[in-house]
Design a protein around this motif. Structure first.
Motif, PDB file in Angstrom:
ATOM      1  N   THR A  34      -5.803  12.116   9.614  1.00  0.00           N
ATOM      2  CA  THR A  34      -5.904  12.638   8.249  1.00  0.00           C
ATOM      3  C   THR A  34      -7.138  12.004   7.613  1.00  0.00           C
ATOM      4  N   ASP A  35      -8.078  12.835   7.192  1.00  0.00           N
ATOM      5  CA  ASP A  35      -9.326  12.313   6.640  1.00  0.00           C
ATOM      6  C   ASP A  35      -9.151  11.863   5.177  1.00  0.00           C
ATOM      7  N   GLN A  36     -10.197  11.257   4.652  1.00  0.00           N
ATOM      8  CA  GLN A  36     -10.158  10.668   3.307  1.00  0.00           C
ATOM      9  C   GLN A  36      -9.949  11.730   2.222  1.00  0.00           C
ATOM     10  N   ALA A  37     -10.583  12.879   2.363  1.00  0.00           N
ATOM     11  CA  ALA A  37     -10.437  13.936   1.360  1.00  0.00           C
ATOM     12  C   ALA A  37      -8.997  14.441   1.301  1.00  0.00           C
ATOM     13  N   THR A  38      -8.375  14.570   2.455  1.00  0.00           N
ATOM     14  CA  THR A  38      -6.985  15.010   2.497  1.00  0.00           C
ATOM     15  C   THR A  38      -6.074  13.967   1.864  1.00  0.00           C
ATOM     16  N   ARG A  39      -6.341  12.706   2.134  1.00  0.00           N
ATOM     17  CA  ARG A  39      -5.549  11.627   1.517  1.00  0.00           C
ATOM     18  C   ARG A  39      -5.677  11.662  -0.001  1.00  0.00           C
ATOM     19  N   LYS A  40      -6.898  11.927  -0.478  1.00  0.00           N
ATOM     20  CA  LYS A  40      -7.119  11.996  -1.927  1.00  0.00           C
ATOM     21  C   LYS A  40      -6.341  13.169  -2.529  1.00  0.00           C
ATOM     22  N   MET A  41      -6.337  14.305  -1.835  1.00  0.00           N
ATOM     23  CA  MET A  41      -5.561  15.449  -2.319  1.00  0.00           C
ATOM     24  C   MET A  41      -4.071  15.135  -2.346  1.00  0.00           C
ATOM     25  N   LEU A  42      -3.592  14.450  -1.329  1.00  0.00           N
ATOM     26  CA  LEU A  42      -2.180  14.078  -1.289  1.00  0.00           C
ATOM     27  C   LEU A  42      -1.838  13.105  -2.413  1.00  0.00           C
ATOM     28  N   GLU A  43      -2.746  12.166  -2.695  1.00  0.00           N
ATOM     29  CA  GLU A  43      -2.519  11.235  -3.812  1.00  0.00           C
ATOM     30  C   GLU A  43      -2.482  11.974  -5.146  1.00  0.00           C
ATOM     31  N   LYS A  44      -3.360  12.960  -5.303  1.00  0.00           N
ATOM     32  CA  LYS A  44      -3.383  13.741  -6.541  1.00  0.00           C
ATOM     33  C   LYS A  44      -2.107  14.555  -6.712  1.00  0.00           C
ATOM     34  N   VAL A  45      -1.602  15.134  -5.636  1.00  0.00           N
ATOM     35  CA  VAL A  45      -0.370  15.908  -5.748  1.00  0.00           C
ATOM     36  C   VAL A  45       0.812  14.978  -6.074  1.00  0.00           C
ATOM     37  N   VAL A  46       0.789  13.760  -5.572  1.00  0.00           N
ATOM     38  CA  VAL A  46       1.837  12.789  -5.914  1.00  0.00           C
ATOM     39  C   VAL A  46       1.736  12.410  -7.395  1.00  0.00           C
ATOM     40  N   GLU A  47       0.510  12.197  -7.882  1.00  0.00           N
ATOM     41  CA  GLU A  47       0.321  11.871  -9.302  1.00  0.00           C
ATOM     42  C   GLU A  47       0.827  13.003 -10.193  1.00  0.00           C
ATOM     43  N   ARG A  48       0.514  14.231  -9.812  1.00  0.00           N
ATOM     44  CA  ARG A  48       0.964  15.381 -10.621  1.00  0.00           C
ATOM     45  C   ARG A  48       2.477  15.536 -10.568  1.00  0.00           C
ATOM     46  N   LYS A  49       3.071  15.237  -9.423  1.00  0.00           N
ATOM     47  CA  LYS A  49       4.535  15.299  -9.301  1.00  0.00           C
ATOM     48  C   LYS A  49       5.176  14.240 -10.191  1.00  0.00           C
ATOM     49  N   GLN A  50       4.608  13.038 -10.215  1.00  0.00           N
ATOM     50  CA  GLN A  50       5.143  11.977 -11.060  1.00  0.00           C
ATOM     51  C   GLN A  50       4.989  12.325 -12.537  1.00  0.00           C
ATOM     52  N   LYS A  51       3.866  12.928 -12.902  1.00  0.00           N
ATOM     53  CA  LYS A  51       3.657  13.361 -14.281  1.00  0.00           C
ATOM     54  C   LYS A  51       4.681  14.427 -14.658  1.00  0.00           C
ATOM     55  N   PHE A  52       4.909  15.383 -13.768  1.00  0.00           N
ATOM     56  CA  PHE A  52       5.904  16.424 -14.017  1.00  0.00           C
ATOM     57  C   PHE A  52       7.298  15.821 -14.164  1.00  0.00           C
ATOM     58  N   GLU A 100       0.819  -1.203   0.000  1.00  0.00           N
ATOM     59  CA  GLU A 100       0.000   0.000   0.000  1.00  0.00           C
ATOM     60  C   GLU A 100       0.852   1.252   0.000  1.00  0.00           C
ATOM     61  N   SER A 101       0.275   2.288  -0.526  1.00  0.00           N
ATOM     62  CA  SER A 101       0.926   3.592  -0.551  1.00  0.00           C
ATOM     63  C   SER A 101       1.022   4.143   0.869  1.00  0.00           C
ATOM     64  N   PRO A 102       2.101   4.868   1.182  1.00  0.00           N
ATOM     65  CA  PRO A 102       2.194   5.468   2.529  1.00  0.00           C
ATOM     66  C   PRO A 102       1.068   6.452   2.819  1.00  0.00           C
ATOM     67  N   ILE A 103       0.482   7.015   1.782  1.00  0.00           N
ATOM     68  CA  ILE A 103      -0.634   7.947   1.996  1.00  0.00           C
ATOM     69  C   ILE A 103      -1.847   7.199   2.519  1.00  0.00           C
ATOM     70  N   ARG A 104      -2.104   6.022   1.984  1.00  0.00           N
ATOM     71  CA  ARG A 104      -3.259   5.241   2.431  1.00  0.00           C
ATOM     72  C   ARG A 104      -3.068   4.721   3.854  1.00  0.00           C
ATOM     73  N   MET A 105      -1.828   4.630   4.292  1.00  0.00           N
ATOM     74  CA  MET A 105      -1.548   4.086   5.622  1.00  0.00           C
ATOM     75  C   MET A 105      -1.501   5.173   6.698  1.00  0.00           C
ATOM     76  N   LEU A 106      -1.870   6.403   6.356  1.00  0.00           N
ATOM     77  CA  LEU A 106      -1.900   7.466   7.355  1.00  0.00           C
ATOM     78  C   LEU A 106      -2.970   7.167   8.397  1.00  0.00           C
ATOM     79  N   ASP A 107      -2.741   7.660   9.593  1.00  0.00           N
ATOM     80  CA  ASP A 107      -3.682   7.372  10.686  1.00  0.00           C
ATOM     81  C   ASP A 107      -4.959   8.196  10.567  1.00  0.00           C
ATOM     82  N   GLU A 108      -5.813   8.067  11.578  1.00  0.00           N
ATOM     83  CA  GLU A 108      -7.136   8.697  11.549  1.00  0.00           C
ATOM     84  C   GLU A 108      -7.089  10.211  11.674  1.00  0.00           C
TER      85      GLU A 108
END
Length: 152
Positions: free
Chosen positions: A12-30, A2-10
């Motif tokens: 950090t809520d789900q919306a924040t995790r999704k934003m963090l995943e999106k910023v990681v995706e954009r960083k990888q694309k860049f 699993e991604s370290p973002i998904r393994m964050l504790d309680e």
């Protein structure tokens, strides 16, 4: 695994995790466009150098007494046209990848800045706010994304 973002504790809520995943995706694309642009840039430089060296040896040296004879020798060999078109296309590809890299960088930077700006809303509770540095450190360590400051 699993991604370290998904393994964050309680904290950090789900919306924040999704934003963090999106910023990681954009960083990888860049990063992907950045590396492809670098490869295309060096390929353009290398191929252009070889093309001009070939033209110098095959056209300019033997026919240097007259521009008309150099032009005639250049046009008579079809390989020169194909190499010229290949070099120009490689140059165009390099510019296209540069534009895509810049666009991906703007998208990545905008989302990263949005997370920084909304950090007070994303970590509302007192214990969440005090422990957000663990998320920031994880993002910096695992993905090389700085969420402490907006400047690059």
């Amino acid at each position: 695994m699993e991604s370290p973002i998904r393994m964050l504790d309680e904290r950090t809520d789900q919306a924040t995790r999704k934003m963090l995943e999106k910023v990681v995706e954009r960083k990888q694309k860049f990063d992907r466009f950045k590396s492809w642009h670098l490869i295309a840039m060096w390929a353009t430089v290398f191929i252009s150098f070889l093309f001009f060296f070939y033209i110098y040896k095959s056209v300019m040296q033997p026919y240097s007494y007259s521009f008309a004879s150099m032009f005639s020798a250049f046009v008579n060999q079809s390989v020169n046209f194909y190499l010229l078109v290949f070099s120009v296309c490689l140059y165009g590809l390099m510019n296209l990848l540069r534009e895509k890299r810049e666009k991906a960088e703007k998208e990545y930077h905008a989302l990263r800045c949005e997370i920084i700006d909304k950090s007070k809303d994303l970590w509302k509770k007192e214990d969440e706010w005090k422990n957000r540095h663990t998320v920031f450190e994880m993002m910096k360590k695992n993905y090389d994304i700085n969420l402490y400051h907006e400047n690059k």
